[in-house]
Design a protein around this motif. Structure first.
Motif, PDB file in Angstrom:
ATOM      1  N   LEU A 320       0.826  -1.219   0.000  1.00  0.00           N
ATOM      2  CA  LEU A 320       0.000   0.000   0.000  1.00  0.00           C
ATOM      3  C   LEU A 320       0.860   1.270   0.000  1.00  0.00           C
ATOM      4  CD1 LEU A 320      -2.757  -1.319   2.387  1.00  0.00           C
ATOM      5  CD2 LEU A 320      -3.089  -0.594   0.017  1.00  0.00           C
ATOM      6  N   ASP A 321       2.000   1.216   0.700  1.00  0.00           N
ATOM      7  CA  ASP A 321       2.912   2.374   0.681  1.00  0.00           C
ATOM      8  C   ASP A 321       3.409   2.632  -0.747  1.00  0.00           C
ATOM      9  OD1 ASP A 321       2.678   2.701   3.399  1.00  0.00           O
ATOM     10  OD2 ASP A 321       4.575   1.702   3.891  1.00  0.00           O
ATOM     11  N   GLU A 322       3.705   1.526  -1.435  1.00  0.00           N
ATOM     12  CA  GLU A 322       4.174   1.656  -2.818  1.00  0.00           C
ATOM     13  C   GLU A 322       3.028   2.103  -3.736  1.00  0.00           C
ATOM     14  OE1 GLU A 322       6.786   2.034  -4.324  1.00  0.00           O
ATOM     15  OE2 GLU A 322       7.020   0.905  -6.181  1.00  0.00           O
ATOM     16  N   LEU A 323       1.830   1.645  -3.414  1.00  0.00           N
ATOM     17  CA  LEU A 323       0.675   2.031  -4.229  1.00  0.00           C
ATOM     18  C   LEU A 323       0.458   3.553  -4.172  1.00  0.00           C
ATOM     19  CD1 LEU A 323      -1.590   0.637  -5.925  1.00  0.00           C
ATOM     20  CD2 LEU A 323      -3.033   0.752  -3.888  1.00  0.00           C
ATOM     21  N   VAL A 324       0.594   4.143  -2.983  1.00  0.00           N
ATOM     22  CA  VAL A 324       0.400   5.605  -2.919  1.00  0.00           C
ATOM     23  C   VAL A 324       1.633   6.380  -3.404  1.00  0.00           C
ATOM     24  CG1 VAL A 324      -1.501   5.764  -1.262  1.00  0.00           C
ATOM     25  CG2 VAL A 324       0.839   5.711  -0.419  1.00  0.00           C
ATOM     26  N   ARG A 325       2.760   5.666  -3.576  1.00  0.00           N
ATOM     27  CA  ARG A 325       3.868   6.320  -4.285  1.00  0.00           C
ATOM     28  C   ARG A 325       3.557   6.385  -5.782  1.00  0.00           C
ATOM     29  NH1 ARG A 325       7.980   5.508  -7.776  1.00  0.00           N
ATOM     30  NH2 ARG A 325       7.454   3.295  -7.985  1.00  0.00           N
ATOM     31  N   ALA A 326       3.188   5.221  -6.324  1.00  0.00           N
ATOM     32  CA  ALA A 326       3.050   5.135  -7.779  1.00  0.00           C
ATOM     33  C   ALA A 326       1.732   5.746  -8.271  1.00  0.00           C
ATOM     34  CB  ALA A 326       3.158   3.674  -8.213  1.00  0.00           C
ATOM     35  N   TYR A 327       0.680   5.673  -7.462  1.00  0.00           N
ATOM     36  CA  TYR A 327      -0.634   6.184  -7.876  1.00  0.00           C
ATOM     37  C   TYR A 327      -1.260   7.053  -6.791  1.00  0.00           C
ATOM     38  CZ  TYR A 327      -0.094   2.776 -11.554  1.00  0.00           C
ATOM     39  OH  TYR A 327       0.385   2.077 -12.627  1.00  0.00           O
ATOM     40  N   PRO A 328      -0.579   8.135  -6.397  1.00  0.00           N
ATOM     41  CA  PRO A 328      -1.131   8.941  -5.294  1.00  0.00           C
ATOM     42  C   PRO A 328      -2.434   9.602  -5.732  1.00  0.00           C
ATOM     43  CG  PRO A 328       0.682  10.107  -6.356  1.00  0.00           C
ATOM     44  CD  PRO A 328       0.608   8.751  -7.006  1.00  0.00           C
ATOM     45  N   SER A 329      -3.524   9.345  -4.988  1.00  0.00           N
ATOM     46  CA  SER A 329      -4.792   9.948  -5.429  1.00  0.00           C
ATOM     47  C   SER A 329      -4.696  11.469  -5.398  1.00  0.00           C
ATOM     48  CB  SER A 329      -5.973   9.437  -4.624  1.00  0.00           C
ATOM     49  OG  SER A 329      -5.596   8.895  -3.417  1.00  0.00           O
ATOM     50  N   GLY A 330      -3.980  12.013  -4.403  1.00  0.00           N
ATOM     51  CA  GLY A 330      -3.786  13.471  -4.397  1.00  0.00           C
ATOM     52  C   GLY A 330      -2.582  13.810  -5.259  1.00  0.00           C
ATOM     53  N   TRP A 331      -2.717  13.634  -6.566  1.00  0.00           N
ATOM     54  CA  TRP A 331      -1.560  13.763  -7.473  1.00  0.00           C
ATOM     55  C   TRP A 331      -1.168  15.221  -7.674  1.00  0.00           C
ATOM     56  CZ3 TRP A 331      -1.558  16.136 -12.395  1.00  0.00           C
ATOM     57  CH2 TRP A 331      -2.803  16.630 -12.788  1.00  0.00           C
ATOM     58  N   LEU A 332      -2.104  16.121  -7.368  1.00  0.00           N
ATOM     59  CA  LEU A 332      -1.902  17.543  -7.634  1.00  0.00           C
ATOM     60  C   LEU A 332      -2.207  18.326  -6.356  1.00  0.00           C
ATOM     61  CD1 LEU A 332      -1.639  19.629 -10.011  1.00  0.00           C
ATOM     62  CD2 LEU A 332      -4.128  19.607 -10.103  1.00  0.00           C
ATOM     63  N   VAL A 333      -1.257  19.151  -5.919  1.00  0.00           N
ATOM     64  CA  VAL A 333      -1.472  19.944  -4.708  1.00  0.00           C
ATOM     65  C   VAL A 333      -1.126  21.397  -5.037  1.00  0.00           C
ATOM     66  CG1 VAL A 333      -0.813  20.207  -2.264  1.00  0.00           C
ATOM     67  CG2 VAL A 333      -0.858  17.932  -3.271  1.00  0.00           C
ATOM     68  N   PRO A 334      -2.058  22.140  -5.602  1.00  0.00           N
ATOM     69  CA  PRO A 334      -1.715  23.498  -6.039  1.00  0.00           C
ATOM     70  C   PRO A 334      -1.809  24.547  -4.932  1.00  0.00           C
ATOM     71  CG  PRO A 334      -3.836  22.783  -6.963  1.00  0.00           C
ATOM     72  CD  PRO A 334      -3.433  21.773  -5.949  1.00  0.00           C
ATOM     73  N   ARG A 335      -1.076  25.623  -5.129  1.00  0.00           N
ATOM     74  CA  ARG A 335      -1.114  26.777  -4.231  1.00  0.00           C
ATOM     75  C   ARG A 335      -1.019  28.040  -5.090  1.00  0.00           C
ATOM     76  NH1 ARG A 335      -2.191  23.310  -0.936  1.00  0.00           N
ATOM     77  NH2 ARG A 335      -1.119  22.899   1.023  1.00  0.00           N
ATOM     78  N   THR A 336      -1.332  29.193  -4.483  1.00  0.00           N
ATOM     79  CA  THR A 336      -1.094  30.474  -5.144  1.00  0.00           C
ATOM     80  C   THR A 336      -0.083  31.265  -4.311  1.00  0.00           C
ATOM     81  OG1 THR A 336      -3.363  30.491  -5.961  1.00  0.00           O
ATOM     82  CG2 THR A 336      -2.218  32.601  -5.946  1.00  0.00           C
ATOM     83  N   ALA A 337       0.930  31.837  -4.971  1.00  0.00           N
ATOM     84  CA  ALA A 337       1.930  32.628  -4.236  1.00  0.00           C
ATOM     85  C   ALA A 337       1.303  33.973  -3.858  1.00  0.00           C
ATOM     86  CB  ALA A 337       3.172  32.845  -5.101  1.00  0.00           C
TER      87      ALA A 337
END
Ligand code: HEM
Length: 460
Positions: A320-337
């Motif tokens: 499962l640790d490897e699964l969230v490395r290879a296929y992290p559901s939160g693949w995008l974590v955007p911010r605004t400067a």
């Protein structure tokens, strides 16, 4: 690993429109990883025409944004995803500023390791009951849809643990379906973050209807809990009697916003990541064999897994640790400067969109050996230490670090081991699905499974 020493402040490397856009449209994830691999130590500015986000993937730079200078990087800005998330989750735990802070403080006690450990038996029982419903299709040979079944199991678990069983599982499943509508409807807005909401877009009406349907399920519950404190220690009860910073009862909207946010994050993230496991195991017979062997050794036929057994599922956790490395559901974590800043020697401008991606960082060749290979051994207890804390951050970091991480780490092995201790499966459509990018990373194609009973006392 320390930040590469860059003597002067420089502008970011700009990946040009004509080169990048067609590649991004063809293979977004592969293109982002390729760009990041080709620009070690750099912040890359993606020229996508009207939007020009900064791609920040170097672990030290990720740490700068999420932790060291987090005050300068907000979810409240115009960044593509958070504006959209707000339409569903409103102003609570998924927002920013004082409202977020108050929500986080109120919800945190429900997610501590102590609290989750105390409910393991109930959680495991809920998962076992939900998995039992697969006995019928396993006997009749009717295919089941992996994502739908996993999300039904998760709904039962989440409604039991966090919602005090106060809504029927069928309603939970309806919320997940509406959520999918929201995710699809928001794709147009995600692609055009610069357009004001007043400009109508395809999907707007479907979005409003889906949010309304979710509210129709949850608002009666919110009203009932605010009107009558049943003394429960579930999230619904504790928000229902919650007080705001002025000592007033939390208003209906704030309770609703946090309930929706928790339900959505607790279900979508987990069922999307677990759905990848089934096609993956078919590709990797050695991993599958070891996983099945561990589960068969630890979990007896028909067992409701207990705490001791959970502790012994070590290889399952590595998978499962490897699964969230290879296929992290939160693949995008955007911010605004918020203000101009310098990240690893590169200037970023106030108002700029910063794109962090656990998916890209967790596949960087300079931090991961054979990153495209699925190898649970990376997470073996005696594996070498990771080069940097932020080379692996499937659950984010800093103040917004995933509140449900520990819950996932308990719930996911329970689901996988309960399922695979009772059933074997074959894919109806062999091969790996391609990814579909929404707020979470999900398989584009459905994953139908043919289940067969395995070591079930009732069926033997
Ligand atoms: C595979 C499972 C999961 C993954 C990959 C994941 C990933 C993440 C990530 C990357 C963040 C950081 C967002 C940011 O920095 O803006 C986050 C935040 C969050 N997650 Fe998760 N998550 C998972 C499971 C869960 C579960 C099971 C729950 C709830 C039970 C949950 C609830 C939340 C909430 C409420 C936040 C916002 C926290 C805040 O901003 O204070 N997540 N998650």
């Amino acid at each position: 690993m320390t930040e590469p020493s860059i003597p002067t402040r420089r502008d970011p490397y700009v990946a040009g429109l004509r080169r990048v856009l067609p590649a991004l449209l063809r293979d977004p994830l592969g293109t982002l990883v390729g760009l990041a691999d080709a620009s070690p130590g750099q912040v890359v500015r993606l020229n996508l025409g009207t939007i020009r986000p900064y791609l920040v993937v170097e672990p030290a730079h990720v740490q700068h944004v999420l932790r060291d200078n987090a005050a300068n990087y907000t979810r409240a800005g115009d960044s593509m995803m958070w504006k959209s998330v707000k339409k569903l989750g409103g102003d609570g735990i998924l927002a920013e500023g004082p409202q977020w802070e108050a929500s986080r403080r109120r919800l945190q006690p429900h997610f501590t390791a102590k609290r989750i450990d105390a409910v393991v038996d109930g959680l495991s029982q809920a998962i076992s009951d939900a998995v039992d419903e697969l006995n019928v299709p396993a006997r009749t040979g009717e295919p089941v849809d992996a994502a739908s079944e996993i999300s039904r199991i998760i709904c039962q678990a989440v409604i039991g643990v966090f919602f005090g069983n106060k809504i029927p599982v069928t309603d939970g499943v309806r919320i997940v379906t509406e959520q999918d509508t929201v995710a699809t409807a928001l794709r147009f807005r995600l692609l055009t973050p610069f357009l004001p909401d007043a400009v109508p877009m395809p999907g707007d009406r479907a979005l409003r209807r889906a949010v309304q349907n979710i509210d129709d399920i949850l608002l009666p519950l919110v009203r009932a809990e605010r009107a009558h404190d049943d003394g429960g220690d579930d999230i619904v009860a504790s928000l229902g009697r919650g007080r705001d910073e002025h000592g007033h009862k939390l208003d209906e909207q704030r309770v609703r916003d946090d309930l929706v946010s928790i339900f959505v994050t607790a279900t979508e993230t987990t069922y999307t990541v677990l759905t990848w496991l089934f096609p993956l195991l078919e590709q990797l017979p050695d991993v599958a064999e070891r996983l099945y062997a561990e589960i068969d050794r630890v979990v007896g036929p028909g067992d409701v897994i207990n705490r001791e057994q959970l502790g012994e599922l070590r290889y399952t956790r590595m998978v499962l640790d490897e699964l969230v490395r290879a296929y992290p559901s939160g693949w995008l974590v955007p911010r605004t400067a918020i203000a101009d800043d310098v990240i690893g020697g590169t200037r970023v401008k106030a108002g700029g969109t910063i794109v962090l991606s656990p998916y890209v960082t967790q596949r960087l060749a300079r931090f991961w050996d054979r990153p495209a290979v699925f190898d649970p051994e990376r997470f073996a207890p005696d594996a070498p230490r990771r080069a940097h804390r932020y080379a692996y951050y499937p659950f984010g970091g800093g103040a917004h670090q995933c509140i449900g991480q520990y819950f996932f780490q308990v719930e996911a092995p329970l689901i996988v081991a309960t399922l695979l201790s009772r059933f074997r499966y074959r894919l109806c459509t062999p091969g790996m699905p391609s990814p579909r990018l929404a707020a979470s990373l999900r398989p584009r194609e459905r994953v139908p499974l043919l289940l067969t009973p395995h070591r079930q006392p009732a069926l033997a």
